[in-house]
Scaffold this motif. Sequence first.
Motif, mmCIF file in Angstrom:
data_model
loop_
_atom_site.group_PDB
_atom_site.id
_atom_site.type_symbol
_atom_site.label_atom_id
_atom_site.label_comp_id
_atom_site.label_asym_id
_atom_site.label_seq_id
_atom_site.Cartn_x
_atom_site.Cartn_y
_atom_site.Cartn_z
ATOM 1 N N ALA A 702 -30.361 2.492 45.952
ATOM 2 C CA ALA A 702 -28.978 2.014 45.977
ATOM 3 C C ALA A 702 -27.998 3.144 45.677
ATOM 4 N N ALA A 703 -28.318 3.967 44.691
ATOM 5 C CA ALA A 703 -27.453 5.104 44.375
ATOM 6 C C ALA A 703 -27.398 6.102 45.530
ATOM 7 N N PHE A 704 -28.537 6.325 46.175
ATOM 8 C CA PHE A 704 -28.585 7.264 47.300
ATOM 9 C C PHE A 704 -27.729 6.757 48.458
ATOM 10 N N PHE A 705 -27.906 5.492 48.835
ATOM 11 C CA PHE A 705 -27.142 4.927 49.946
ATOM 12 C C PHE A 705 -25.661 4.851 49.614
ATOM 13 N N ALA A 706 -25.336 4.392 48.392
ATOM 14 C CA ALA A 706 -23.926 4.296 48.008
ATOM 15 C C ALA A 706 -23.274 5.670 47.958
ATOM 16 N N GLY A 707 -24.003 6.677 47.488
ATOM 17 C CA GLY A 707 -23.453 8.033 47.472
ATOM 18 C C GLY A 707 -23.102 8.521 48.855
ATOM 19 N N HIS A 708 -24.001 8.253 49.827
ATOM 20 C CA HIS A 708 -23.691 8.649 51.204
ATOM 21 C C HIS A 708 -22.460 7.904 51.733
ATOM 22 N N GLY A 709 -22.386 6.597 51.455
ATOM 23 C CA GLY A 709 -21.240 5.827 51.929
ATOM 24 C C GLY A 709 -19.924 6.294 51.327
ATOM 25 N N LEU A 710 -19.904 6.539 50.018
ATOM 26 C CA LEU A 710 -18.676 7.000 49.364
ATOM 27 C C LEU A 710 -18.278 8.388 49.843
ATOM 28 N N LEU A 711 -19.270 9.230 50.142
ATOM 29 C CA LEU A 711 -18.958 10.561 50.677
ATOM 30 C C LEU A 711 -18.255 10.448 52.028
ATOM 31 N N ARG A 712 -18.748 9.549 52.885
ATOM 32 C CA ARG A 712 -18.099 9.358 54.192
ATOM 33 C C ARG A 712 -16.689 8.788 54.025
ATOM 34 N N LEU A 713 -16.505 7.876 53.063
ATOM 35 C CA LEU A 713 -15.159 7.346 52.826
ATOM 36 C C LEU A 713 -14.217 8.437 52.332
ATOM 37 N N ALA A 714 -14.717 9.284 51.443
ATOM 38 C CA ALA A 714 -13.885 10.383 50.953
ATOM 39 C C ALA A 714 -13.479 11.310 52.092
ATOM 40 N N GLN A 715 -14.387 11.576 53.040
ATOM 41 C CA GLN A 715 -14.033 12.414 54.179
ATOM 42 C C GLN A 715 -13.008 11.726 55.080
ATOM 43 N N ALA A 716 -13.167 10.395 55.239
ATOM 44 C CA ALA A 716 -12.204 9.651 56.065
ATOM 45 C C ALA A 716 -10.823 9.623 55.430
ATOM 46 N N LEU A 717 -10.754 9.626 54.107
ATOM 47 C CA LEU A 717 -9.473 9.593 53.406
ATOM 48 C C LEU A 717 -8.822 10.966 53.294
ATOM 49 N N SER A 718 -9.580 12.023 53.493
ATOM 50 C CA SER A 718 -9.035 13.369 53.293
ATOM 51 C C SER A 718 -9.027 14.176 54.589
ATOM 52 N N ASP A 719 -10.148 14.756 54.943
ATOM 53 C CA ASP A 719 -10.193 15.673 56.094
ATOM 54 C C ASP A 719 -9.849 14.983 57.408
ATOM 55 N N ALA A 720 -10.351 13.753 57.584
ATOM 56 C CA ALA A 720 -10.144 13.065 58.861
ATOM 57 C C ALA A 720 -8.938 12.143 58.845
ATOM 58 N N ASN A 721 -8.158 12.151 57.769
ATOM 59 C CA ASN A 721 -6.985 11.283 57.668
ATOM 60 C C ASN A 721 -5.857 11.852 58.528
ATOM 61 N N PRO A 722 -5.381 11.100 59.535
ATOM 62 C CA PRO A 722 -4.314 11.638 60.402
ATOM 63 C C PRO A 722 -3.000 11.854 59.662
ATOM 64 N N LEU A 723 -2.835 11.246 58.480
ATOM 65 C CA LEU A 723 -1.629 11.476 57.706
ATOM 66 C C LEU A 723 -1.646 12.842 57.030
ATOM 67 N N LEU A 724 -2.823 13.332 56.662
ATOM 68 C CA LEU A 724 -2.939 14.566 55.896
ATOM 69 C C LEU A 724 -3.366 15.764 56.735
ATOM 70 N N ASN A 725 -3.960 15.553 57.889
ATOM 71 C CA ASN A 725 -4.500 16.640 58.701
ATOM 72 C C ASN A 725 -3.901 16.545 60.103
ATOM 73 N N ILE A 726 -3.152 17.541 60.472
ATOM 74 C CA ILE A 726 -2.466 17.494 61.762
ATOM 75 C C ILE A 726 -3.432 17.617 62.934
ATOM 76 N N VAL A 727 -4.606 18.223 62.719
ATOM 77 C CA VAL A 727 -5.569 18.395 63.802
ATOM 78 C C VAL A 727 -6.643 17.315 63.789
ATOM 79 N N ALA A 728 -6.496 16.293 62.960
ATOM 80 C CA ALA A 728 -7.468 15.208 62.923
ATOM 81 C C ALA A 728 -7.417 14.422 64.222
ATOM 82 N N PRO A 729 -8.552 13.831 64.645
ATOM 83 C CA PRO A 729 -8.536 13.006 65.860
ATOM 84 C C PRO A 729 -7.473 11.919 65.763
ATOM 85 N N PRO A 730 -6.804 11.620 66.872
ATOM 86 C CA PRO A 730 -5.671 10.675 66.823
ATOM 87 C C PRO A 730 -6.124 9.238 66.614
ATOM 88 N N VAL A 731 -5.127 8.409 66.302
ATOM 89 C CA VAL A 731 -5.366 6.976 66.159
ATOM 90 C C VAL A 731 -5.458 6.361 67.546
#
Length: 895
Positions: A702-731
């Motif tokens: 459970a910790a392993f799977f949840a860690g992977h899921g939270l890591l992907r959410l963190a990437q979606a909220l930061s690097d891949a967020n179109p509000l914060l990254n101008i070169v992120a894939p568009p909506v």
Amino acid sequence: MESLLVLVGLIVLAIPVAIVVLMVGQVRLRRRVEQLERHLLSLGEAVPEPRAEPPKPEARKPMEKPEKANPWVVSKGAPKEPSEEKPPAAVVFRADRLTTLTAWLRENWFYAVSALSLALAGIFLVQYGVENGLLPPSARVIAALLFGAALICAGEVIRRKFGDDEASSTAYLPSVFSGAGLVTLFGGILAARQLYDLIGPEFALMAMIFIALIGLVLGWFHGPLLAAIGLIGAFSAPFVVGGTSENPSWLFAYFFVIAVLGLGVDTVRRWAWISVLSLIGSYSACLLLVLSSPLTEAAYLVCVTALAVVAIAIPVRRIWPDHGGPMISSVIWRKKGGDWPEFPTRLAFGAVAASSAIVSVHWADSSGEFWLGVILLSGLTLGLMVWGQRAEALQDAVALPALGLIWFVLMHGWDNGTVLRQFAETYAETPEADYPWVITILTVLGAVVSITAAWRSMRAQSYAAVWAAAAAVFAPVLAIALEVSWMPSKVIGAYPWGLHAIALGVLMVVFAERFARVDGDNRMRPALATLSALSCLTFACVIVLSSAALTIALVVMIVVAAALDRKFTLPPMSWFIWAGVFTVTVRLVLDPGLDWASTAPVVEMTLVYAAATVGFLAGWLLVRPLDRPVATLLLESAAWATGGILLSLLLERWLQSFGEGNATNSHWGLGLLAIIWLLLAFAQIQRFELGGKLNYARYVLAAFFAGHGLLRLAQALSDANPLLNIVAPPVLGPPVLNTLAVAYLLPALVIGFSVWRIHASPLWLKRASYGLSGVLAAVWLGLMIRHIWQGASGMYEGNGVTQPELYTYTMALLVIGAVLFYQSLALRSDVMRKAGLAVIGLAVAKVFLIDIAGLGGLIRVFSLLALGLALAGLAWLNRWAALRHSPQDPEPLDQ
């Protein structure tokens, strides 16, 4: 000069004899002195008058000897005290026995040295004069034989005239002389064969058998010292004599004869440790011989297998072994004070284990050695099942050579053995070559073992289901081992190899029919055979079809197992369901896993994951009416997780068709990956209520799977967020119904719904999950409002904020606060009411700190007007709610 050398040789031979004679004289003299001292003391003592004494109950008669316990059988006499659990009498390597042996050697070491000196004297007599040629080889051998016979005669004369028990002054001397004589006789025959080539191996073997028979008879009359001396000396004699031979394979027969000698002596006298010494000496001597002469490997394998056979038969003195009592495996669940396996059982099990290990790990350098290993392991397996059918205590020993055979086949496939190379190169240069029968022969051999196990199951008085399981498992497992290491389909083709699996499936169907006919309402054995038949058919599909077919077939097996449990009430099917769910989950996530699902044809991917979801759901419906908490919870959690993964994958593949980003760099792809991993984590969380030691593994997963899921959410909220990254894939998509909902709202809903559905979730986990779900929903709402007013091209925060967008944020906060207030009234939740107040406070702060400066004109007027009206209404609601809730009425803290 030669006469002087002969005189010196005679003096050397006379030294150990003189030592023994002096010892005998000294012991006799000491005994006579002790008797004289006791006599003098008795003369000086006054004789007391006799007086009446009460009779002692059950007084032992003066000449009565205590009954000697049988060391080979565990005593079942008077019950023992619970705190005084003693090991069985035939446990050889015990601390008390080693202490006794050490004490005996400390007091009587000169007997051992004397026996060694006499034995070496006889052997060196054979080698004497080799350099000078004083005696011809035949004379040297005859002299050694005469000297050995003289030692045996001397030992017998001493034993008959003076005795050999502990009370006599000549104790151990007959064993010393006779044991040294036996070693000398063996040394003479070995020298005749090894050094001088006076006799052939056949005559040498017959002579040694005759000497062994003499030793057998002597061992029955003498104590264990003779047996020990004879065995150690006989095993050491070939290495002391030395010599060279082009083919010393006949020495394995010699070591085998010595082992039979030791076991034969011990089967009458039952000292137990003599049997252990015989087997250890035989295995060790054979190993030394094969290490010095690698060309004798075939004879070595035959010898060690024969040692296991005699270790089974000789100790019980039966042509058909009948070992009774508990098995070795019963020690695992043996209760304190329970019976231990008897000594013949332990001895036979140890020999079978040693022989199986030696043959199975032996590397065959040629095709003949490979087939020899197969024949020996399969012969030992079948022999224990047929020849040892009366030996109930040796049933678990059958697993040793059977597993050894599977490992032997695997090893020679992985390491590219000679037979495998010949098989793989069958059609390399000659396409018209004959069909290679090696795979077929091995498959038929596995089927023969399974048939024999089924026969044992039919005749078994106990463990019938275990034998049925062995029959259902062995042949398919051997076929899987061939598939894994030999890969027959690359040589003979997928369809011919698949026919082998189908044939095994037909055999299992026959087993199921036979078991069902005799078992009546007890359906365990038919169920095992049926599952094996399904597995074989699944295996055939794997060979012929693609990897996707394997996953579907495993799901079918799970459904069939659930149906069998529902139809015939077979609780052990839950373990098959557990294994099936685990295997299918691994295939869906790891191998071939999510990477395959991202690139495989959509129809094939959908078929696999949909079949798994439907199969888990069907199995859950089948076992739900039964009392199967483990299977029910496993299937339910797996169905939820797999269904969510399927929807996530379908949405991902659909979004990928637009060509704007993918699962690794887009906000929507990372959000979908987070959903998949979080669903797997919640599936493990749902299984926490099963308890047991496996929960530790579930915590880690459970910790392993949840860690992977939270890591992907963190990437979606930061690097891949179109509000914060101008070169992120568009909506992608229209307002509201776009990829922002996929990336942020959908994970929020999955997290909230999953933690709401799993009632057994810990309180801290519920609060953390609801909090994360709220944060994700708030992020989605903010980004959705910006997308409505700015569009996909204006999502980057550097583009600024328009006045309508700013006003919409305020209205959204007010609406959220109002909804929270309404829910607090409906649910009577003080916590939710306070949360509503916090949201309203945030809206007020935004209006006064941001909106007044950022808005202008009528929009600023409408913003302040809406805020005032909303605060007035909410103030009234807050006052009304506070008066409605009585302090005496406790409110739930968690909803």
